[in-house]
Write an enzyme that holds these catalytic residues in place. Structure first.
Site, PDB file in Angstrom:
ATOM      1  N   CYS A 232       5.254 -20.044  23.672  1.00  0.00           N
ATOM      2  CA  CYS A 232       5.555 -20.673  24.477  1.00  0.00           C
ATOM      3  C   CYS A 232       5.316 -20.527  25.776  1.00  0.00           C
ATOM      4  O   CYS A 232       5.450 -21.245  26.571  1.00  0.00           O
ATOM      5  CB  CYS A 232       6.685 -21.602  23.955  1.00  0.00           C
TER       6      CYS A 232
ATOM      7  N   GLN B 269      13.800 -19.053  29.821  1.00  0.00           N
ATOM      8  CA  GLN B 269      13.312 -19.821  29.381  1.00  0.00           C
ATOM      9  C   GLN B 269      15.012 -20.328  28.442  1.00  0.00           C
ATOM     10  O   GLN B 269      15.735 -19.510  28.065  1.00  0.00           O
ATOM     11  CB  GLN B 269      12.489 -18.637  28.282  1.00  0.00           C
TER      12      GLN B 269
ATOM     13  N   SER C 226      16.296 -23.044  22.599  1.00  0.00           N
ATOM     14  CA  SER C 226      15.562 -23.651  21.870  1.00  0.00           C
ATOM     15  C   SER C 226      14.260 -22.462  21.430  1.00  0.00           C
ATOM     16  O   SER C 226      13.430 -22.319  20.369  1.00  0.00           O
ATOM     17  CB  SER C 226      15.354 -24.955  21.380  1.00  0.00           C
TER      18      SER C 226
ATOM     19  N   HIS D 278      10.380 -24.221  29.905  1.00  0.00           N
ATOM     20  CA  HIS D 278      10.885 -22.598  29.768  1.00  0.00           C
ATOM     21  C   HIS D 278      10.296 -22.927  31.106  1.00  0.00           C
ATOM     22  O   HIS D 278       9.187 -23.944  31.984  1.00  0.00           O
ATOM     23  CB  HIS D 278      10.038 -22.157  28.602  1.00  0.00           C
TER      24      HIS D 278
HETATM   25  N1  LIG Z   1      10.506 -22.404  19.020  1.00  0.00           N
HETATM   26  C1  LIG Z   1      10.224 -22.097  19.927  1.00  0.00           C
HETATM   27  O1  LIG Z   1       9.830 -22.653  21.107  1.00  0.00           O
HETATM   28  C2  LIG Z   1       8.664 -21.900  20.151  1.00  0.00           C
HETATM   29  C3  LIG Z   1       7.548 -21.380  20.697  1.00  0.00           C
HETATM   30  C4  LIG Z   1       5.980 -21.105  19.961  1.00  0.00           C
HETATM   31  C5  LIG Z   1       6.562 -20.339  19.455  1.00  0.00           C
HETATM   32  N2  LIG Z   1       7.262 -20.381  18.224  1.00  0.00           N
HETATM   33  C6  LIG Z   1       6.835 -20.200  16.830  1.00  0.00           C
HETATM   34  O2  LIG Z   1       6.987 -20.018  15.603  1.00  0.00           O
HETATM   35  C7  LIG Z   1       7.783 -19.201  14.721  1.00  0.00           C
HETATM   36  C8  LIG Z   1       8.749 -19.894  14.051  1.00  0.00           C
HETATM   37  O3  LIG Z   1      10.014 -20.093  15.097  1.00  0.00           O
HETATM   38  P1  LIG Z   1      11.209 -21.148  14.976  1.00  0.00           P
HETATM   39  O4  LIG Z   1      11.767 -21.567  16.370  1.00  0.00           O
HETATM   40  O5  LIG Z   1      11.048 -22.696  14.250  1.00  0.00           O
HETATM   41  O6  LIG Z   1      11.890 -20.496  13.812  1.00  0.00           O
HETATM   42  P2  LIG Z   1      13.510 -20.373  12.842  1.00  0.00           P
HETATM   43  O7  LIG Z   1      14.092 -22.164  13.470  1.00  0.00           O
HETATM   44  O8  LIG Z   1      14.388 -19.347  13.158  1.00  0.00           O
HETATM   45  O9  LIG Z   1      12.521 -21.746  11.532  1.00  0.00           O
HETATM   46  C9  LIG Z   1      11.553 -20.613  11.145  1.00  0.00           C
HETATM   47  C10 LIG Z   1      11.528 -21.461   9.775  1.00  0.00           C
HETATM   48  O10 LIG Z   1      10.636 -19.930   8.926  1.00  0.00           O
HETATM   49  C11 LIG Z   1      10.864 -20.262   7.279  1.00  0.00           C
HETATM   50  N3  LIG Z   1      11.612 -18.667   6.621  1.00  0.00           N
HETATM   51  C12 LIG Z   1      11.948 -17.919   6.985  1.00  0.00           C
HETATM   52  N4  LIG Z   1      11.806 -16.627   6.496  1.00  0.00           N
HETATM   53  C13 LIG Z   1      10.896 -16.859   5.303  1.00  0.00           C
HETATM   54  C14 LIG Z   1      10.622 -16.246   4.240  1.00  0.00           C
HETATM   55  N5  LIG Z   1      10.487 -15.820   3.799  1.00  0.00           N
HETATM   56  N6  LIG Z   1       8.989 -17.251   3.631  1.00  0.00           N
HETATM   57  C15 LIG Z   1       8.693 -18.758   3.986  1.00  0.00           C
HETATM   58  N7  LIG Z   1       9.058 -19.056   4.974  1.00  0.00           N
HETATM   59  C16 LIG Z   1      10.681 -18.428   5.662  1.00  0.00           C
HETATM   60  C17 LIG Z   1      12.826 -21.003   7.935  1.00  0.00           C
HETATM   61  O11 LIG Z   1      12.804 -21.094   6.297  1.00  0.00           O
HETATM   62  P3  LIG Z   1      14.495 -21.717   5.757  1.00  0.00           P
HETATM   63  O12 LIG Z   1      15.150 -22.599   6.404  1.00  0.00           O
HETATM   64  O13 LIG Z   1      14.264 -21.601   4.641  1.00  0.00           O
HETATM   65  O14 LIG Z   1      15.349 -19.895   6.105  1.00  0.00           O
HETATM   66  C18 LIG Z   1      12.780 -21.773   8.568  1.00  0.00           C
HETATM   67  O15 LIG Z   1      11.378 -22.801   8.391  1.00  0.00           O
HETATM   68  C19 LIG Z   1       8.049 -17.897  15.480  1.00  0.00           C
HETATM   69  O16 LIG Z   1       7.140 -17.444  15.188  1.00  0.00           O
HETATM   70  C20 LIG Z   1       8.335 -18.427  16.678  1.00  0.00           C
HETATM   71  O17 LIG Z   1       8.039 -17.322  17.437  1.00  0.00           O
HETATM   72  C21 LIG Z   1       8.946 -20.372  18.561  1.00  0.00           C
END
Ligand SMILES: NC(=O)c1ccc[n+]([C@@H]2O[C@H](COP(=O)([O-])OP(=O)(O)OC[C@H]3O[C@@H](n4cnc5c(N)ncnc54)[C@H](OP(=O)(O)O)[C@@H]3O)[C@@H](O)[C@H]2O)c1
Length: 350
Positions: free
Chosen positions: A149, A176, A179, A242
């Site tokens: 991001c 950053q 979120s 960010h």
């Molecule tokens: N947040 C940002 O600004 C951002 C920006 C760019 C990229 N990213 C990337 O996008 C990805 C997700 O980020 P996020 O911020 O959305 O994280 P998050 O809020 O922690 O969400 C994680 C998701 O993964 C699921 N999950 C966890 N363990 C799992 C498993 N064993 N099997 C299947 N699903 C599973 C969770 O489900 P449950 O709810 O059931 O636990 C939840 O739906 C990460 O790789 C992050 O680095 C995030």
């Protein structure tokens, strides 16, 4: 029956998963047909499983959908993936192997040589890497990724300069939003009234991803760009958005008005193809001395426009300026949706 392409969301309950659901609610080409998350959520209705944190309500049809197990059986052929890197490394190849187009947000496979890391305005031609993937040859499935991001806002601001003047050196210091750490993310007692000068693996990702994104396709490989690059990443008490303080040394002399014109006139394939999520202006320069700011400018172009401001001479390199980009829209879900739109326009979605 709907003529839209059914899509699934892996990691549908998280911060990025929720943005996918919001962005796809009225999408002209795609329709959410399947949701999966961890065992914790499996079998529950989406409304029960997700701690919905967005300002718009959960779309009614999605609220009632059951969260499926995170396995390819029964999943649609197009999957948006928003999983933590550890689990993504295991699950994304499994879905690609089963014939799915996996449009991923995670860092797990971004730097793999045969996996495209794409910002459609910057390096749309890198999607050709898909043709060399073993999954593609065996089952038709593949993986495409969007950048971290903070790399995405930086690269959208650098690309117009790189094309007109060339880049020799880039230094970026980020501020950053919380979120960016997912939900529940950083504990409130750690971040309120505080700045945390460390985000695990973020500086490495910014440095290597920026060079891959601005690299050149050479046959079946991407040759990374060679400019010197240094990133320093900080977490601050901002909800979304960010901000980055950037200094650059260019290969050719540039006047400030030429740099501003390069940003404001920057257009690329997504704008020419009129992809549904492409902003009219990928980059906008603000003339006011105190902008851009996350509170006021983060939703520019429905969260898909990168804002730039405060261009001034740098006493160490040539120029310095400020960049702002929405981390969960342009930096995550919106980036992946735009990648999927590019894939459709290029005939990769069947
Ligand atoms: N947040 C940002 O600004 C951002 C920006 C760019 C990229 N990213 C990337 O996008 C990805 C997700 O980020 P996020 O911020 O959305 O994280 P998050 O809020 O922690 O969400 C994680 C998701 O993964 C699921 N999950 C966890 N363990 C799992 C498993 N064993 N099997 C299947 N699903 C599973 C969770 O489900 P449950 O709810 O059931 O636990 C939840 O739906 C990460 O790789 C992050 O680095 C995030």
């Amino acid at each position: 029956m709907s003529s839209k392409i059914p899509v699934g969301i892996l990691g549908a309950t998280g911060v990025v998963g929720q943005r996918f659901i919001q962005m796809l609610e009225r999408h002209p080409w795609f329709e959410v047909a399947w949701l999966a998350a961890s065992d914790r959520s499996e079998g529950k209705s989406y409304a029960e499983a997700a701690r919905w944190r967005l300002k718009t309500p959960i779309p009614t049809a999605v609220a009632a959908m059951r969260v499926s197990p995170a396995i390819p059986d029964g999943a649609p052929r197009v999957i948006f993936a928003a999983l933590d890197a550890g689990i993504a490394a295991e699950l994304e190849p499994r879905f690609a192997h089963a014939g799915c187009a996996v449009v991923s947000n995670s860092s797990a496979l971004r730097m793999q040589q045969d996996v495209p890391l794409v910002i459609p305005e910057v390096n749309a031609d890198h999607i050709k890497l898909i043709d060399g993937q073993t999954w593609r040859k065996q089952s038709g499935g593949y993986v495409i990724t969007n950048p971290n991001c903070s790399a995405i806002g930086l690269v959208l601001a650098l690309a117009p300069l790189e094309r007109r003047f060339g880049l020799e050196t880039v230094m970026a210091v980020t501020m950053q939003a919380v979120s960016g750490a997912g939900y529940p993310g950083v504990a409130s007692l750690d971040i309120l009234g505080n700045v945390i000068p460390y985000i695990a693996k973020e500086e490495e990702k910014m440095e290597e991803e920026t060079r891959k994104l601005l690299g050149q396709m050479n046959g079946t490989k991407v040759v990374p760009a060679t400019f010197a690059m240094s990133a320093q990443c900080n977490r601050v008490a901002v909800e979304d958005g960010h901000t980055e303080s950037v200094s650059v040394r260019l290969n050719r002399k540039a006047k400030p008005e030429e740099m501003i014109a390069a940003w404001n006139s920057f257009r690329a394939e997504p704008q020419e193809l009129e992809l549904p999520s492409a902003p009219k202006d990928p980059v906008v320069y603000f003339g006011a001395p105190d902008r851009p700011q996350p509170r006021f400018d983060i939703d520019l172009g429905a969260g898909m426009t990168t804002s730039v401001g405060r261009l001034r001479p740098c006493g160490v390199l040539d120029w310095k300026f400020t960049v702002l980009s929405h981390n969960t829209i342009r930096g995550a879900a919106g980036a992946a949706v735009l990648n999927a739109e590019l894939l459709k326009a290029k005939g990769y979605l069947g």
